[in-house]
Design a protein around this motif. Structure first.
Motif, PDB file in Angstrom:
ATOM      1  N   PHE A  92       0.820  -1.217   0.000  1.00 28.05           N
ATOM      2  CA  PHE A  92       0.000   0.000   0.000  1.00 28.05           C
ATOM      3  C   PHE A  92       0.857   1.272   0.000  1.00 28.05           C
ATOM      4  CE2 PHE A  92      -3.588   2.476   2.197  1.00 28.05           C
ATOM      5  CZ  PHE A  92      -4.321   2.592   1.035  1.00 28.05           C
ATOM      6  N   GLN A  93       1.819   1.380   0.916  1.00 29.55           N
ATOM      7  CA  GLN A  93       2.719   2.543   1.010  1.00 29.55           C
ATOM      8  C   GLN A  93       1.944   3.853   0.961  1.00 29.55           C
ATOM      9  OE1 GLN A  93       5.868   2.330   1.796  1.00 29.55           O
ATOM     10  NE2 GLN A  93       5.987   0.127   1.628  1.00 29.55           N
ATOM     11  N   SER A  94       0.950   3.976   1.836  1.00 28.35           N
ATOM     12  CA  SER A  94       0.026   5.099   1.777  1.00 28.35           C
ATOM     13  C   SER A  94      -0.257   5.635   3.172  1.00 28.35           C
ATOM     14  CB  SER A  94      -1.273   4.642   1.113  1.00 28.35           C
ATOM     15  OG  SER A  94      -2.152   5.712   0.920  1.00 28.35           O
ATOM     16  N   ALA A  95      -0.784   6.868   3.228  1.00 27.31           N
ATOM     17  CA  ALA A  95      -1.112   7.488   4.510  1.00 27.31           C
ATOM     18  C   ALA A  95      -2.129   8.604   4.303  1.00 27.31           C
ATOM     19  CB  ALA A  95       0.152   8.047   5.154  1.00 27.31           C
ATOM     20  N   HIS A  96      -2.693   9.063   5.409  1.00 24.30           N
ATOM     21  CA  HIS A  96      -3.620  10.192   5.412  1.00 24.30           C
ATOM     22  C   HIS A  96      -2.885  11.453   5.849  1.00 24.30           C
ATOM     23  CE1 HIS A  96      -6.645   6.908   5.739  1.00 24.30           C
ATOM     24  NE2 HIS A  96      -7.256   7.696   4.887  1.00 24.30           N
ATOM     25  N   VAL A  97      -3.342  12.589   5.344  1.00 27.05           N
ATOM     26  CA  VAL A  97      -2.763  13.892   5.673  1.00 27.05           C
ATOM     27  C   VAL A  97      -3.795  14.729   6.416  1.00 27.05           C
ATOM     28  CG1 VAL A  97      -1.795  16.031   4.734  1.00 27.05           C
ATOM     29  CG2 VAL A  97      -1.388  13.860   3.556  1.00 27.05           C
ATOM     30  N   VAL A 118       6.606  18.613   3.478  1.00 27.92           N
ATOM     31  CA  VAL A 118       6.229  17.335   4.087  1.00 27.92           C
ATOM     32  C   VAL A 118       5.925  16.286   3.020  1.00 27.92           C
ATOM     33  CG1 VAL A 118       4.485  16.174   5.505  1.00 27.92           C
ATOM     34  CG2 VAL A 118       5.515  18.316   6.289  1.00 27.92           C
ATOM     35  N   VAL A 119       5.233  16.676   1.967  1.00 24.74           N
ATOM     36  CA  VAL A 119       4.970  15.735   0.865  1.00 24.74           C
ATOM     37  C   VAL A 119       6.301  15.240   0.290  1.00 24.74           C
ATOM     38  CG1 VAL A 119       4.064  15.522  -1.493  1.00 24.74           C
ATOM     39  CG2 VAL A 119       2.667  16.587   0.294  1.00 24.74           C
ATOM     40  N   ASP A 120       7.236  16.150   0.046  1.00 24.34           N
ATOM     41  CA  ASP A 120       8.553  15.745  -0.463  1.00 24.34           C
ATOM     42  C   ASP A 120       9.245  14.794   0.501  1.00 24.34           C
ATOM     43  OD1 ASP A 120       8.199  17.263  -2.745  1.00 24.34           O
ATOM     44  OD2 ASP A 120       9.458  18.935  -2.046  1.00 24.34           O
ATOM     45  N   TYR A 121       9.174  15.073   1.797  1.00 25.19           N
ATOM     46  CA  TYR A 121       9.787  14.205   2.803  1.00 25.19           C
ATOM     47  C   TYR A 121       9.132  12.810   2.768  1.00 25.19           C
ATOM     48  CZ  TYR A 121      11.602  12.587   7.283  1.00 25.19           C
ATOM     49  OH  TYR A 121      12.232  11.851   8.264  1.00 25.19           O
ATOM     50  N   CYS A 122       7.813  12.791   2.687  1.00 23.27           N
ATOM     51  CA  CYS A 122       7.091  11.508   2.659  1.00 23.27           C
ATOM     52  C   CYS A 122       7.471  10.680   1.430  1.00 23.27           C
ATOM     53  CB  CYS A 122       5.589  11.737   2.693  1.00 23.27           C
ATOM     54  SG  CYS A 122       4.974  12.310   4.277  1.00 23.27           S
ATOM     55  N   PHE A 123       7.617  11.333   0.300  1.00 22.12           N
ATOM     56  CA  PHE A 123       7.946  10.612  -0.925  1.00 22.12           C
ATOM     57  C   PHE A 123       9.434  10.277  -1.012  1.00 22.12           C
ATOM     58  CE2 PHE A 123       4.085  12.409  -3.486  1.00 22.12           C
ATOM     59  CZ  PHE A 123       3.237  11.595  -2.751  1.00 22.12           C
ATOM     60  N   ASP A 124      10.306  11.242  -0.723  1.00 21.54           N
ATOM     61  CA  ASP A 124      11.740  11.052  -0.923  1.00 21.54           C
ATOM     62  C   ASP A 124      12.425  10.308   0.220  1.00 21.54           C
ATOM     63  OD1 ASP A 124      11.387  12.483  -3.263  1.00 21.54           O
ATOM     64  OD2 ASP A 124      12.082  14.377  -2.390  1.00 21.54           O
ATOM     65  N   LEU A 128       6.913   6.745   0.670  1.00 24.54           N
ATOM     66  CA  LEU A 128       5.480   6.511   0.489  1.00 24.54           C
ATOM     67  C   LEU A 128       5.096   6.726  -0.976  1.00 24.54           C
ATOM     68  CD1 LEU A 128       4.021   8.203   3.685  1.00 24.54           C
ATOM     69  CD2 LEU A 128       4.323   5.762   3.236  1.00 24.54           C
ATOM     70  N   HIS A 129       4.058   6.024  -1.387  1.00 23.26           N
ATOM     71  CA  HIS A 129       3.571   6.111  -2.767  1.00 23.26           C
ATOM     72  C   HIS A 129       2.392   7.061  -2.913  1.00 23.26           C
ATOM     73  CE1 HIS A 129       0.842   4.617  -6.055  1.00 23.26           C
ATOM     74  NE2 HIS A 129       1.932   4.908  -6.724  1.00 23.26           N
ATOM     75  N   MET A 180       7.739   6.657  -8.133  1.00 20.17           N
ATOM     76  CA  MET A 180       7.703   5.228  -7.778  1.00 20.17           C
ATOM     77  C   MET A 180       6.957   4.407  -8.820  1.00 20.17           C
ATOM     78  SD  MET A 180       7.042   5.248  -3.675  1.00 20.17           S
ATOM     79  CE  MET A 180       7.294   3.481  -3.504  1.00 20.17           C
ATOM     80  N   GLU A 181       6.357   5.040  -9.798  1.00 13.75           N
ATOM     81  CA  GLU A 181       5.500   4.308 -10.750  1.00 13.75           C
ATOM     82  C   GLU A 181       6.268   3.925 -11.988  1.00 13.75           C
ATOM     83  OE1 GLU A 181       2.166   6.984 -11.232  1.00 13.75           O
ATOM     84  OE2 GLU A 181       1.502   6.559  -9.239  1.00 13.75           O
TER      85      GLU A 181
END
Length: 181
Positions: A92-97, A118-124, A128-129, A180-181
């Protein structure tokens, strides 16, 4: 371990129970401003002891990888928070914001700046996907923040969350880590 993300105008930092008094001050000052967007709260929520308890629980969740939460600081004053919750790994590699900003600091681009970091931190960094923000359709300001960052609407969740005593519809807004895709 404290995590700090620096933006051009803000420091985004994890905190612990030592800052409970600052958190109480932050939520008490902004309660009326947020009331329409948040769950109804018991009086205990606004106490030092309850906020210290919440911060301890959040620290444990950050340590176990199910939560990432930073507090927006401007000149060492807490002016907001961003929580990445319900982090699910595996396929899944997913979360809520979720996020909030002090009324005195709205309209100045702080949340867009902070959420972008924060989005950049979560992805990089976290790998997270997908991140999902659920926002009431009438919360135009919040919808504009996520849209500026590339979140897109995935659908409407009917009577999704009980906000201020009422079951409210929410737009399901999503951003994917296309690297990641």
């Amino acid at each position: 371990m404290t995590i700090t993300i620096q933006t051009s105008r803000l420091q985004l930092k994890t905190i612990d129970r030592d800052r409970a008094a600052d958190v109480v001050d932050f939520i008490v000052k902004n309660d009326e401003h947020w009331k329409v967007w948040e769950p109804a709260r018991e009086a205990e929520f606004y106490t030092f002891d309850k906020q210290a308890e919440i911060l301890e629980a959040e620290s444990r969740s950050i340590a176990d990888g199910t939560l990432f939460k930073v507090w927006l600081h401007k000149d060492d004053e807490i002016i907001g928070s961003i929580a990445i919750s319900n982090i699910v790994r595996g396929v899944f590699q997913s979360a809520h914001v979720g996020y909030k900003l002090a009324k005195a600091h709205t309209g100045q681009g702080y949340m867009t700046e902070a959420l972008r970091a924060v989005v950049d931190y979560c992805f990089d960094t976290m790998g997270l996907h997908r991140l999902e923000a659920n926002i009431m359709p009438r919360n135009i300001v919040s919808l504009n923040v996520v849209r500026r960052l590339g979140f897109y609407e995935e659908g409407l969740a009917i009577k999704y969350l009980k906000i201020n005593g009422v079951w409210e519809d929410h737009l399901h807004m999503v951003i994917r880590n296309e690297r990641m895709e």
